[in-house]
Structure formats: C-alpha cells, structure tokens
Scaffold this motif. Structure first.
Motif, PDB file in Angstrom:
ATOM      1  N   GLU A  22       6.208 106.450  58.546  1.00  9.75           N
ATOM      2  CA  GLU A  22       6.447 106.345  59.902  1.00  9.75           C
ATOM      3  C   GLU A  22       6.278 108.132  60.283  1.00  9.75           C
ATOM      4  OE1 GLU A  22      10.699 105.423  60.017  1.00  9.75           O
ATOM      5  OE2 GLU A  22      10.224 103.450  59.472  1.00  9.75           O
ATOM      6  N   ARG A  34      16.267 106.733  48.205  1.00 11.62           N
ATOM      7  CA  ARG A  34      17.104 106.157  49.191  1.00 11.62           C
ATOM      8  C   ARG A  34      18.519 106.008  48.750  1.00 11.62           C
ATOM      9  NH1 ARG A  34      15.513 103.207  53.644  1.00 11.62           N
ATOM     10  NH2 ARG A  34      13.462 102.562  52.662  1.00 11.62           N
ATOM     11  N   ASP A  46      17.264  98.156  59.256  1.00 12.87           N
ATOM     12  CA  ASP A  46      16.518  97.332  58.302  1.00 12.87           C
ATOM     13  C   ASP A  46      16.739  97.530  56.871  1.00 12.87           C
ATOM     14  OD1 ASP A  46      15.436  99.866  58.047  1.00 12.87           O
ATOM     15  OD2 ASP A  46      13.350  99.557  58.397  1.00 12.87           O
ATOM     16  N   ARG A 236       4.441 101.832  62.160  1.00 16.57           N
ATOM     17  CA  ARG A 236       5.349 101.711  60.890  1.00 16.57           C
ATOM     18  C   ARG A 236       4.567 100.839  59.867  1.00 16.57           C
ATOM     19  NH1 ARG A 236      10.830  98.757  60.764  1.00 16.57           N
ATOM     20  NH2 ARG A 236      11.562 100.903  59.924  1.00 16.57           N
ATOM     21  N   HIS A 238       4.181 101.001  56.735  1.00 17.62           N
ATOM     22  CA  HIS A 238       4.492 100.377  55.522  1.00 17.62           C
ATOM     23  C   HIS A 238       5.057  98.928  55.755  1.00 17.62           C
ATOM     24  CE1 HIS A 238       9.052 101.221  56.722  1.00 17.62           C
ATOM     25  NE2 HIS A 238       8.096 101.980  57.332  1.00 17.62           N
TER      26      HIS A 238
HETATM   27 MG   LIG Z   1      12.690 102.198  56.154  1.00 20.88          MG
END
Ligand SMILES: [Mg+2]
Ligand SMILES: C[S@@+](CC[C@H](N)C(=O)[O-])C[C@H]1O[C@@H](n2cnc3c(N)ncnc32)[C@H](O)[C@@H]1O
Ligand SMILES: Nc1nc2[nH]cc(C(=O)O)c2c(=O)[nH]1
Ligand code: SF4
Length: 248
Positions: A22, A34, A46, A236, A238
């Motif tokens: 993104e 993450r 998400d 997006r 991915h």
């Molecule tokens: Mg994401």
C-alpha cells in the motif's frame, strides 16, 4: 527494553518479508514487523488480533473472543532487530496495531538494528494520533499516516486530533492514506486536508476491503474521484496476492 509483537501463530512474532502492498512505497521489497495493541478500534480493522483480546475493554467483533496469550509475544529489542536483519532487506515497515504506542522501545530497537544492518530505510504505518518520540523520529524516513474517518466507528475526538493533523502536514516525510468505503467519504477527506493544509501530493485514498472483489468494485468509482480531486490512489497489492492472512 522489550517490544510486544503480534503473532502469526501462537508464539511466533509477526516479522516477515513481503512487498509493501500500500501507499507511496507500493511494490518495494521490505521487511515487516507488526506490533501488538492499538489505541483505536476500527470496526473494519484487518488486524484486530493485534488489539482485540478477550477481557479487553473493547467491543467484541463477530462475537469472537480472541486469546491474548496466542496473539502477543514479548521480545527484547535486540532479538527483534536480529530477526529483522536476518530477512536481508534494505527497507523496514513497522506496523501494528499502533506502533507509536511503543516509541521508546522502537527507538532502541532501531538503534541496535543500525549496528547490525546499517543504513536500513524505515517506514512507519500509524493511525496518526500519537506523536513519535524525538529519539524514534530521527530514525524514520517515511510515515504512512492513516487518519480514521467516522465510518471507522471511532469517535472523532480520539481519531482526528487537529494538532496531530497539523503536525503531519508540516512533515515532508508524512503521507496520509485515507481508507474510503463510499463516495461520500471523499468529501470528508477533502475537508480535512484543506483545513490542515496537507499538500495533495502527499495524500492517498485507499479502498476499504479485505478481498479482491470488494477492492476492485470500490476502485472503479474511487479512481474517478481521485482524478477529479487531485488525490493519489493506492491499491492493496498484498490482498490480491495473498488474501487477508497474517504474515503477508
Ligand atoms: Mg495490513
Ligand atoms: C492495520 S493498520 C496498522 C497501522 C495503524 N494502526 C493504522 O491504522 O494506520 C495498517 C493499515 O491498514 C489499513 N486498514 C486496516 N483495515 C483495513 C481494511 N479493512 N481495508 C483497508 N485498509 C485497512 C489501515 O488504515 C492502515 O493504513
Ligand atoms: N504486504 C503488506 N503491505 C502492507 N502495507 C501496510 C500493511 C499494514 O498492515 O500495515 C501491510 C501488510 O500487512 N502487508
Ligand atoms: S488504528 Fe489501525 S490497528 Fe488500530 S484498529 Fe484501526 S486499522 Fe486497526
């Protein structure tokens, strides 16, 4: 210092290589990390597994009770840096959850990373409500700031803090990336960037969606709206490649 990370499977920290899917760096090969926890609660988030734990003071989503121990892992900042360096990428994306909630530990992690993998470029994905600490800020090359419109379900008093929107407008490293669900959302985007004088060449609109069909459907009207308003649009990538799965 320790960092609290999200997991791919219980016990495995969500640190992985992928293409940036993104925003301004779409298509770049990067390492991702993450982090766990968030200060907002977007209805369509998400990655709700980063913040939506059983027992938390948060609304339950789809009636599913998430288990904190299966969704968090705590690691020393040196271990996080070592795992990132092992991926062999030259660029890092830090996301979450809300990564700026762990500013001091992130700064230490990036300082250590610079000793074992010098010169990595660093992007942060953030909801834009938390000011980065000075020690972290000097390590960051790009902020992908995603302010949350009312359709996210967050009160504007928490999600759209005027001083923070002014702060990002003044930083040439900060790109806004608005999640849009319907055409009327574009009026809110335009009003916000005009009120805070955010340059349009640093503003993206992105369709809300976690499957290709929804993204494509929304992109049909979003493309025209972006063109008409002089805004940038991002897909997006991915989601098209891997679907809505952890660690991608
Ligand atoms: Mg994401
Ligand atoms: C999961 S968030 C983590 C970083 C930070 N909390 C934020 O919101 O920017 C990463 C990116 O995914 C976007 N996002 C989350 N759920 C989405 C959805 N259902 N559709 C489109 N974008 C979404 C966010 O707006 C943000 O740009
Ligand atoms: N490939 C890929 N690109 C991304 N860009 C931003 C992401 C995020 O969740 O912050 C993300 C993600 O989860 N995967
Ligand atoms: S701010 Fe980001 S991580 Fe937090 S709930 Fe919203 S999309 Fe999810």
């Amino acid at each position: 210092m320790t960092l609290t990370l999200a997991t791919t499977v219980p016990g495995e920290p969500e640190i992985f290589a992928s293409l940036q899917g993104e925003g301004p760096s779409i298509g770049r090969p990067v390492a991702f990390v993450r982090l766990s926890r968030c200060n907002l609660a977007c209805t369509w988030c998400d990655t709700a597994y980063t913040w939506h734990f059983e027992g938390d003071n948060r609304p339950h989503r789809d009636g599913v009770a998430f288990d904190r121990s299966a969704n968090q892992v705590v690691l020393d900042e040196t271990e996080v840096a070592a795992r990132i360096a092992a991926l062999g990428q030259s660029r890092l994306v830090i996301t979450g959850g809300e990564p700026l909630l762990q500013g001091p530990a992130l700064a230490k992690m990036l300082e250590h990373l610079d000793t074992i993998a010098p010169g990595m470029q660093v992007e942060i994905e953030t909801n834009g409500t938390v000011r980065p600490t000075a020690r972290l800020d000097v390590r960051v090359d790009q902020y992908n700031v995603s302010p949350k419109l009312p359709h996210s379900g967050n009160p504007a008093t928490l999600a759209l803090i005027p001083e923070m929107l002014d702060f990002w407008a003044d930083d040439p490293r900060a790109f806004l990336k608005f999640v849009v669900s319907e055409p009327a959302d574009l009026d809110e985007v335009t009003a916000l960037i005009e009120a805070h004088r955010h340059p349009k060449d640093r503003v993206f609109v992105m369709p809300e969606g976690t499957d290709s069909i929804t993204l494509r459907e929304r992109e049909r009207w979003l493309a025209d709206a972006a063109l008409e308003r002089g805004l940038r649009m991002t897909d997006r990538l991915h989601i098209h490649l891997y679907g809505d799965t952890r660690g991608t």
